[in-house]
Design an enzyme around this catalytic site. Sequence first.
Site, PDB file in Angstrom:
ATOM      1  CB  ALA A  78      -3.788  13.122  56.379  1.00 46.66           C
ATOM      2  CE1 TYR A 104      -6.975  -1.582  59.203  1.00 46.57           C
ATOM      3  CE2 TYR A 104      -8.015  -0.865  61.381  1.00 46.57           C
ATOM      4  CZ  TYR A 104      -7.829  -1.695  60.355  1.00 46.57           C
ATOM      5  OH  TYR A 104      -8.248  -2.905  60.607  1.00 46.57           O
ATOM      6  CB  ALA A 162      -7.012  18.215  63.213  1.00 44.56           C
ATOM      7  CG  ASN A 195     -10.631  -2.567  64.000  1.00 44.36           C
ATOM      8  OD1 ASN A 195      -9.449  -2.039  64.246  1.00 44.36           O
ATOM      9  ND2 ASN A 195     -10.952  -3.639  62.996  1.00 44.36           N
ATOM     10  CG  HIS A 228      -3.116  11.943  52.193  1.00 45.61           C
ATOM     11  ND1 HIS A 228      -2.691  11.970  50.945  1.00 45.61           N
ATOM     12  CD2 HIS A 228      -3.537  13.312  52.524  1.00 45.61           C
ATOM     13  CE1 HIS A 228      -3.031  13.195  50.302  1.00 45.61           C
ATOM     14  NE2 HIS A 228      -3.730  13.882  51.266  1.00 45.61           N
TER      15      HIS A 228
END
Length: 208
Positions: free
Chosen positions: A142, A128, A185, A148, A125
């Site tokens: 998620a 990117y 996380a 990058n 979810h």
Amino acid sequence: MSKLTKTEEDSDTQYTIVDPSNTYIDPSVELGKGCVIEPFSFIKGKTKIGDNTRIGPNSYLENMIVGSNCKIFYSVCIDSTLEKDVQIGPYSRVRDNSFISDGVYIGNYAEIKNSNIREKSIISHFTYIGDATIGANVNIGAGAVTCNYDGESKHHTFIGDNCFIGSGTMLIAPLNIGAKSITGAGSVVTMNVEENITVVGNPARKLK
């Protein structure tokens, strides 16, 4: 681009266009046996779709190689390759010469750009993944991002097999995450991570 006016079935090719009047497929597209194309799908360019794959509804494919037994729904896939048993969607995007291996799951609101995702990895979810190589059996939580671009250049992220990337992890490329490692996380990972360790925090540090 041609608008289909009927379902095509013959001795060599058997596939189903659920609603031909609302499906658009270029003449150059190849469809395998048992494919199902749902309404409001656009399939363009040099796209080749393997057997028993389902596309749509509301999907856009251009210059794609798609293996057998895949499912793409409410998503956009351009200039990339999917092997067999891949699922994408809803509302995700794969682009720019990405290679998605067997059994990969890409869930909702994910973007994959110029990346290699190995077998049975999960990207569920709001994620990117750009300019990255991700090993087999990796779980991307998620909201994780491969950061990058540094304002001047794009950099690569490498994630080894069997890693667990926690929700909201920021991976600041260039970066190498060793196999079987875990990020907590919300971690911000700015340095390479060795194999089989856990890092947490901002900036991420090895968990004692």
